[in-house]
Write a protein that holds these residues in place. Structure first.
Motif, PDB file in Angstrom:
ATOM      1  N   LEU A 265       0.825  -1.209   0.000  1.00  0.00           N
ATOM      2  CA  LEU A 265       0.000   0.000   0.000  1.00  0.00           C
ATOM      3  C   LEU A 265       0.858   1.258   0.000  1.00  0.00           C
ATOM      4  O   LEU A 265       0.526   2.259  -0.643  1.00  0.00           O
ATOM      5  N   MET A 271      -4.721   6.386  -6.803  1.00  0.00           N
ATOM      6  CA  MET A 271      -5.575   5.624  -7.724  1.00  0.00           C
ATOM      7  C   MET A 271      -4.992   4.256  -8.045  1.00  0.00           C
ATOM      8  O   MET A 271      -5.479   3.555  -8.940  1.00  0.00           O
ATOM      9  N   THR A 273      -3.823   0.187  -7.071  1.00  0.00           N
ATOM     10  CA  THR A 273      -4.524  -0.953  -6.494  1.00  0.00           C
ATOM     11  C   THR A 273      -3.528  -2.002  -5.998  1.00  0.00           C
ATOM     12  O   THR A 273      -2.651  -2.433  -6.749  1.00  0.00           O
ATOM     13  N   CYS A 274      -3.681  -2.402  -4.747  1.00  0.00           N
ATOM     14  CA  CYS A 274      -2.917  -3.501  -4.173  1.00  0.00           C
ATOM     15  C   CYS A 274      -3.854  -4.699  -4.068  1.00  0.00           C
ATOM     16  O   CYS A 274      -4.917  -4.614  -3.435  1.00  0.00           O
ATOM     17  N   LEU A 308      -7.167   4.638   3.148  1.00  0.00           N
ATOM     18  CA  LEU A 308      -7.347   4.244   1.752  1.00  0.00           C
ATOM     19  C   LEU A 308      -8.027   5.358   0.959  1.00  0.00           C
ATOM     20  O   LEU A 308      -7.598   5.720  -0.137  1.00  0.00           O
ATOM     21  N   TYR A 309      -9.111   5.905   1.518  1.00  0.00           N
ATOM     22  CA  TYR A 309      -9.795   6.962   0.748  1.00  0.00           C
ATOM     23  C   TYR A 309      -9.093   8.302   0.878  1.00  0.00           C
ATOM     24  O   TYR A 309      -9.177   9.151  -0.013  1.00  0.00           O
ATOM     25  N   ASN A 312      -6.479   7.873  -1.752  1.00  0.00           N
ATOM     26  CA  ASN A 312      -6.987   7.424  -3.058  1.00  0.00           C
ATOM     27  C   ASN A 312      -6.316   6.121  -3.507  1.00  0.00           C
ATOM     28  O   ASN A 312      -5.805   6.011  -4.621  1.00  0.00           O
ATOM     29  N   LYS A 313      -6.339   5.146  -2.604  1.00  0.00           N
ATOM     30  CA  LYS A 313      -5.755   3.848  -2.906  1.00  0.00           C
ATOM     31  C   LYS A 313      -6.798   2.749  -2.712  1.00  0.00           C
ATOM     32  O   LYS A 313      -7.745   2.911  -1.936  1.00  0.00           O
ATOM     33  N   CYS A 314      -6.580   1.643  -3.404  1.00  0.00           N
ATOM     34  CA  CYS A 314      -7.538   0.547  -3.349  1.00  0.00           C
ATOM     35  C   CYS A 314      -6.836  -0.727  -2.866  1.00  0.00           C
ATOM     36  O   CYS A 314      -5.754  -1.070  -3.349  1.00  0.00           O
ATOM     37  N   LEU A 315      -7.456  -1.446  -1.939  1.00  0.00           N
ATOM     38  CA  LEU A 315      -6.986  -2.744  -1.481  1.00  0.00           C
ATOM     39  C   LEU A 315      -8.030  -3.779  -1.874  1.00  0.00           C
ATOM     40  O   LEU A 315      -9.207  -3.679  -1.494  1.00  0.00           O
ATOM     41  N   ALA A 316      -7.620  -4.749  -2.666  1.00  0.00           N
ATOM     42  CA  ALA A 316      -8.554  -5.743  -3.188  1.00  0.00           C
ATOM     43  C   ALA A 316      -8.055  -7.147  -2.892  1.00  0.00           C
ATOM     44  O   ALA A 316      -6.890  -7.348  -2.512  1.00  0.00           O
TER      45      ALA A 316
END
Length: 420
Positions: A265, A271, A273-274, A308-309, A312-316
């Protein structure tokens, strides 16, 4: 003392354990009774996991041939793939492990042997590859027809067995979740493994993609041509990546989990994505380590969702197998496989195969994955003859004999005693 695999009690356990779990969790593993089955009953060899733990829990034994149910295809297996997930299954190192005994394995290739009722889009004798929820490590395997795919022209059985899990996983990670586009950057861990090498090939299909990969230094020379920026798996890869790309990367593919999730992360651009798709750091020894399991998940739990918000990062997360049991997931898998086989037919992608082993050599093959010694995919071939082991052979991997006192000394010295 518990009954040995193949005795009636074990067969009953298997039957009870498979209720509601689908056709590829073992339907029966038993020797033919003297008063025996019906006329024309056939048997086939399979690798059976008799319980969770060390390598000694794996046995090659005969089982009654499963008849395909409605909507299923019976395959004569020519080759089957081995994945790191198989090692975790053997240890019981999963959040919801299956009940044992089971036949491991999630992918195979072979010939259509028999069609279940309602199957019309395959013919007996056709070459196919398949993905399944257990059951692949056998001479014969029943698979739902929606998870069976024709071998494209020119594809060998070995390529067919190495292809589905690695390339489906890599494609869905990069394009469906990561939204890979021209000019983006990617970090993949375990770059020398089956998925890592598939990721490298698929990244090369998109112009301007910069690929970073971590791998054991012993593998660097072999895979240098497929990964632009190779980093030793024991190095401070966050620092190394930022030396080249100060802003970080767009996609992190994390099969390690634990502390590496927070590191991934931290490397993401806004923007970015991990994607978590494995937890190999939980595997530290021959059997399940509850300390490693707890430590890994505790470190993931430390991820602050509020950041995360703010950043502006995404964890999937991603796992292929649950998709197979969902109608929408199965359709996605079929659509993806069509794209992948098209790329294979054009010569754009091809699985990298590390080594091929006999079913009777499953312990040695799995030890190679445990030691992170493979570059590409490890396969099992039911028709391959095992290489005999001598009492003094230093390559014997039945180290479980030291852990479990009930193992006979002869089993540590030669392979035959664990074939039933």
């Amino acid at each position: 003392m518990a009954s040995e695999p193949g005795e009636p009690e074990t067969a009953l356990m298997i039957e009870n354990n498979t209720k509601g779990l689908g056709p590829n969790v073992v339907a029966a593993v038993e020797s033919e009774q003297a008063s025996g089955g019906g006329a024309g009953e056939r048997e086939a060899r399979a690798v059976v996991l008799t319980g969770f733990g060390a390598l000694s829990k794996l046995r090659v034994m005969k089982r009654s041939v499963p008849a395909p149910r409605r909507g299923e295809v019976l395959l004569c297996v020519k080759a089957c793939g081995m994945n790191f997930l198989d090692l975790m299954v053997r240890q019981g190192n999963m959040e919801n492990p299956p009940r044992t005994p089971i036949i491991p394995g999630f992918e195979c290739s072979g010939l259509v042997e028999m069609l279940g009722e309602g199957v019309e889009n395959f013919q007996v004798g056709a070459g196919v590859m398949a993905v399944m929820c257990y059951g692949a490590w056998a001479e014969l395997a029943c698979v739902p027809v929606e998870n069976v795919f024709p071998l494209p022209p020119g594809m060998s059985f070995t390529d067919g067995a190495a292809f589905p899990v690695s390339f489906l996983t890599a494609y869905l990670l990069l394009f469906d979740i990561g939204r890979l586009r021209e000019g983006m950057s990617v970090l993949v861990h375990s770059a020398g493994g089956g998925v890592g090498q598939a990721v490298a090939q698929l990244c090369a299909t998109v112009p301007g993609v910069t690929l970073f990969g971590t791998a054991s230094s012993s593998k660097h020379e072999t895979i240098r041509g497929s990964v632009l920026h190779l980093i030793d798996r024991n190095a401070d890869y966050v620092t190394e990546v930022k030396k080249i790309s100060p802003e970080g990367v767009d996609i992190v593919l994390d099969c390690l989990c634990g502390e590496h999730t927070a590191k991934g992360l931290s490397l993401l651009k806004p923007m970015g994505t991990c994607i978590l798709y494995g937890s190999s750091n939980m595997v530290t020894g021959e059997t399940k380590s509850f300390f490693s399991f707890a430590k890994s998940w505790w470190q993931v739990e430390k991820v602050n969702p509020l950041r995360l918000y703010e950043e502006n990062k995404c964890l999937a997360g991603f796992q292929l197998l649950p998709l197979l049991s969902r109608p929408d997931g199965a359709r996605r898998v079929r659509d993806t496989m069509a794209r992948l086989t098209h790329l294979y037919s054009k010569g754009v992608i091809r699985p990298r195969i590390d080594s091929v082993w006999a079913l009777e050599e499953v312990k040695e093959a799995m030890q190679r994955i445990h030691d992170r010694g493979n570059v590409g995919k490890i396969l099992l071939e039911p028709e391959k003859a095992p290489i005999p082991l001598m009492a003094s052979d230093s390559t014997d991997t039945s180290e479980a004999c030291d852990e479990e006192g009930e193992e006979d000394e002869s089993e540590c010295k030669e392979r035959e005693p664990f074939i039933h």
